[in-house]
Design a protein around this motif. Structure first.
Motif, PDB file in Angstrom:
ATOM      1  N   PHE A  88       1.712   6.558   0.964  1.00 48.23           N
ATOM      2  CA  PHE A  88       1.706   5.216  -0.539  1.00 48.23           C
ATOM      3  C   PHE A  88       1.139   3.906   0.074  1.00 48.23           C
ATOM      4  O   PHE A  88       1.324   2.821  -0.634  1.00 48.23           O
ATOM      5  N   LEU A  89       0.417   3.614   1.383  1.00 47.70           N
ATOM      6  CA  LEU A  89      -0.235   2.966   1.692  1.00 47.70           C
ATOM      7  C   LEU A  89      -1.217   2.974   0.852  1.00 47.70           C
ATOM      8  O   LEU A  89      -1.849   3.659   0.071  1.00 47.70           O
ATOM      9  N   LYS A  90      -1.736   1.318   0.247  1.00 42.32           N
ATOM     10  CA  LYS A  90      -2.895   0.385  -0.575  1.00 42.32           C
ATOM     11  C   LYS A  90      -3.633  -0.258  -1.094  1.00 42.32           C
ATOM     12  O   LYS A  90      -2.604  -1.190   0.051  1.00 42.32           O
ATOM     13  N   ASP A  91      -4.495  -0.872  -0.690  1.00 44.72           N
ATOM     14  CA  ASP A  91      -4.792  -1.944  -1.056  1.00 44.72           C
ATOM     15  C   ASP A  91      -4.854  -3.209  -1.651  1.00 44.72           C
ATOM     16  O   ASP A  91      -4.765  -2.307  -2.979  1.00 44.72           O
ATOM     17  N   TRP A 124       6.280  -3.609   8.265  1.00 44.25           N
ATOM     18  CA  TRP A 124       6.104  -4.593   9.125  1.00 44.25           C
ATOM     19  C   TRP A 124       4.516  -3.717   9.892  1.00 44.25           C
ATOM     20  O   TRP A 124       4.311  -4.918  11.406  1.00 44.25           O
ATOM     21  N   ARG A 125       4.532  -2.408   9.797  1.00 42.63           N
ATOM     22  CA  ARG A 125       3.808  -1.881  10.542  1.00 42.63           C
ATOM     23  C   ARG A 125       2.039  -2.324  10.353  1.00 42.63           C
ATOM     24  O   ARG A 125       1.244  -1.944  10.857  1.00 42.63           O
ATOM     25  N   PHE A 126       1.852  -1.974   9.071  1.00 43.47           N
ATOM     26  CA  PHE A 126       0.453  -2.325   8.540  1.00 43.47           C
ATOM     27  C   PHE A 126       0.410  -3.748   7.425  1.00 43.47           C
ATOM     28  O   PHE A 126       0.702  -3.916   7.724  1.00 43.47           O
ATOM     29  N   ALA A 127      -1.293  -3.169   7.744  1.00 43.77           N
ATOM     30  CA  ALA A 127      -1.109  -4.589   7.028  1.00 43.77           C
ATOM     31  C   ALA A 127      -2.125  -3.852   5.531  1.00 43.77           C
ATOM     32  O   ALA A 127      -1.876  -5.472   4.226  1.00 43.77           O
ATOM     33  N   GLN A 128      -1.578  -2.964   4.984  1.00 47.76           N
ATOM     34  CA  GLN A 128      -1.925  -2.694   3.953  1.00 47.76           C
ATOM     35  C   GLN A 128      -0.348  -2.812   3.309  1.00 47.76           C
ATOM     36  O   GLN A 128       0.566  -2.840   3.838  1.00 47.76           O
ATOM     37  N   GLY A 129      -0.166  -2.857   2.266  1.00 44.56           N
ATOM     38  CA  GLY A 129       1.233  -2.792   0.929  1.00 44.56           C
ATOM     39  C   GLY A 129       1.365  -1.304   0.987  1.00 44.56           C
ATOM     40  O   GLY A 129       0.671  -0.778   0.817  1.00 44.56           O
ATOM     41  N   PHE A 130       3.334  -0.758   0.757  1.00 47.55           N
ATOM     42  CA  PHE A 130       3.369   0.047   0.165  1.00 47.55           C
ATOM     43  C   PHE A 130       3.700   0.641  -0.932  1.00 47.55           C
ATOM     44  O   PHE A 130       4.035  -0.765  -2.034  1.00 47.55           O
ATOM     45  N   ILE A 187       9.221   6.728   7.004  1.00 46.34           N
ATOM     46  CA  ILE A 187       9.256   5.985   6.469  1.00 46.34           C
ATOM     47  C   ILE A 187       9.030   4.389   7.330  1.00 46.34           C
ATOM     48  O   ILE A 187       7.893   3.492   7.384  1.00 46.34           O
ATOM     49  N   PHE A 188      10.804   4.452   7.747  1.00 46.11           N
ATOM     50  CA  PHE A 188      10.226   2.503   8.624  1.00 46.11           C
ATOM     51  C   PHE A 188       9.952   3.063   9.168  1.00 46.11           C
ATOM     52  O   PHE A 188       8.680   1.306   9.736  1.00 46.11           O
ATOM     53  N   THR A 189       9.484   3.689  10.584  1.00 44.10           N
ATOM     54  CA  THR A 189       8.400   3.764  11.741  1.00 44.10           C
ATOM     55  C   THR A 189       7.710   3.903  11.229  1.00 44.10           C
ATOM     56  O   THR A 189       6.509   3.643  12.067  1.00 44.10           O
ATOM     57  N   GLY A 190       6.750   3.938   9.936  1.00 38.88           N
ATOM     58  CA  GLY A 190       5.516   4.819   9.762  1.00 38.88           C
ATOM     59  C   GLY A 190       4.254   5.108   8.822  1.00 38.88           C
ATOM     60  O   GLY A 190       3.892   5.545   8.091  1.00 38.88           O
TER      61      GLY A 190
END
Length: 429
Positions: free
Chosen positions: A398-401, A366-372, A389-392
């Motif tokens: 583990f975020l990735k384009d 919910w917080r990022f444009a990138q995905g987990f 993890i939920f809050t960001g």
């Protein structure tokens, strides 16, 4: 739902035209007697001789034995549904009296619980291997009346009339299965509740396809146990598991009812505090990275077994009390037909789930444009902190384009299954 279950039971009530071989006969008699050790011993020579029906029977009994052993451990230590107090009731959690099923529970410690989970995982894996072998070949159908299966849940050495699946459902759900399932003829006015429960019939003709179905479900159970075993969750155990095992000697056992916070009442305030402690301690260091990677492998196996299940289903030419039917077979629920469109939608769903597990399709945050990247989490995580993890912050490594899963990724499934998707997922595995 009641109407669908009743229709399902009506279709499955008879067994005409369905006959089991020697291995199937042993399975049926063992499930109805509850003597699993004797059944497995009888099956060993047949399994050793390459009898796939016997492998299926041994796989089922191994799974049942593992679940029964786990249930006995839970009873031994006094597992009960937690008393959530008024705070939980306001959040929609049903009120449950703080009474354990076992009046004299034994103490439980953290290492003891880990040993119980380890034993459960091993049983699921042993059953999986037998069932996978049983799915490779064989034209067998084993009719099993699910309601007559006996489980020795309290570990007293006897699976009595109160420990059939029908009686367990009657006790746990607070309903008489005869109100849901078609029952044998008889004068209900002269029957006890247990006798009525025993009359409830629910016959499944288990076949080669169902071997893969059950193998998949073995991994659903094992994945959850192994996730815990991959972590050190002792803080959560010490801080909150007295709600599950209220008389097993856990550190907070004597403080389930403390002084009041002034929100509700002392008991409800304590339940709320324990819920906060549970969330706060959902912060586990990874202590076995191989096990965490193993969870990922199990999730992948669930998808693979589902594919094998459907490959076998679609080659069937019979129509014998199918658990999961093909589009050319009779659906056990007349109001819910399994059409080719349904099959195609499920296959697309499996494709999307597999892409997520492979890291090719990312989980939205919910917080990022990138995905987990779920694959990266299972392969590299050193800690699982659910709140972070939920809050960001805990998700950053583990975020990735890349493409992020959205409604379009599950478009066909959503269109076909709609709000019934959870039910289909449980049914199809």
């Amino acid at each position: 739902m009641m109407k669908h279950l009743a229709a399902l039971a009506t279709v499955l009530a008879g067994t005409a035209g369905v006959a089991a071989g020697e291995g199937g006969d042993i399975l049926i008699s063992t499930l109805q007697s509850g003597d699993i050790d004797a059944g497995l011993e009888s099956l060993q020579p047949l399994v050793g001789g390459g009898d796939t029906e016997a492998s299926f029977a041994a796989g089922v009994l191994t799974l049942v034995d593992g679940i029964e052993t786990f249930a006995q451990a839970m009873y031994r230590h006094g597992l009960t549904a937690p008393n959530v107090g008024m705070a939980g009731a306001l959040l929609g959690v049903p009120l449950t009296p703080p009474v354990t099923a076992n009046p004299e529970p034994q103490p439980l410690d953290y290492e003891g619980l880990r040993a119980i989970l380890e034993e459960l995982t091993n049983a699921m894996d042993n059953g999986r291997d037998l069932l996978a072998a049983a799915g490779e070949s064989g034209d067998y159908v084993v009719p099993v009346d699910i309601m007559t299966i006996r489980l020795d849940l309290d570990g007293d050495g006897t699976a009595d009339d109160g420990e059939t699946v029908a009686a367990i459902l009657a006790g746990q759900l607070g309903v008489d299965p005869s109100d849901i399932f078609e029952t044998a003829p008889g004068d209900r006015k002269t029957q006890s509740k247990g006798e009525e429960a025993a009359d409830a019939g629910f016959v499944i003709g288990f076949d080669r396809a169902d071997a893969f179905w059950l193998a998949g479900y073995s991994q659903v159970v094992a994945a959850q146990a192994e996730f815990l075993l991959a972590h050190d969750f002792e803080d959560m155990f010490d801080a909150s598991f007295h709600r599950l095992f209220p008389q097993a000697g856990l550190p907070m056992q004597d403080y389930s009812r403390g002084r009041s916070l002034g929100l509700f009442d002392p008991e409800s305030d304590s339940a709320l505090a324990d819920a906060v402690a549970f969330v706060h301690t959902f912060n586990f260091p990874v202590v076995d990275a191989d096990r965490l990677r193993g969870v990922h492998a199990r999730l992948k196996a669930i998808v693979a077994f589902s594919r094998q299940n459907w490959e076998a289903i679609l080659t069937e030419t019979d129509d014998e009390h199918e658990l999961v039917p093909s589009p050319t077979q009779t659906s056990p629920v007349p109001d819910v037909a399994v059409t080719q469109e349904v099959v195609d939608a499920w296959m697309e769903t499996l494709d999307s789930v597999e892409a997520i597990l492979d890291g090719e399709l990312l989980v939205p945050h919910w917080r990022f444009a990138q995905g987990f990247d779920l694959k990266a989490y299972f392969e590299t995580a050193t800690r699982t902190d659910a709140v972070m993890i939920f809050t960001g912050y805990g998700a950053l490594p583990f975020l990735k384009d890349g493409p992020v899963a959205d409604a379009q990724a599950f478009r066909q499934g959503l269109e076909v299954f709609g709000d019934d998707f959870p039910g289909f997922a449980l049914w199809f595995n």
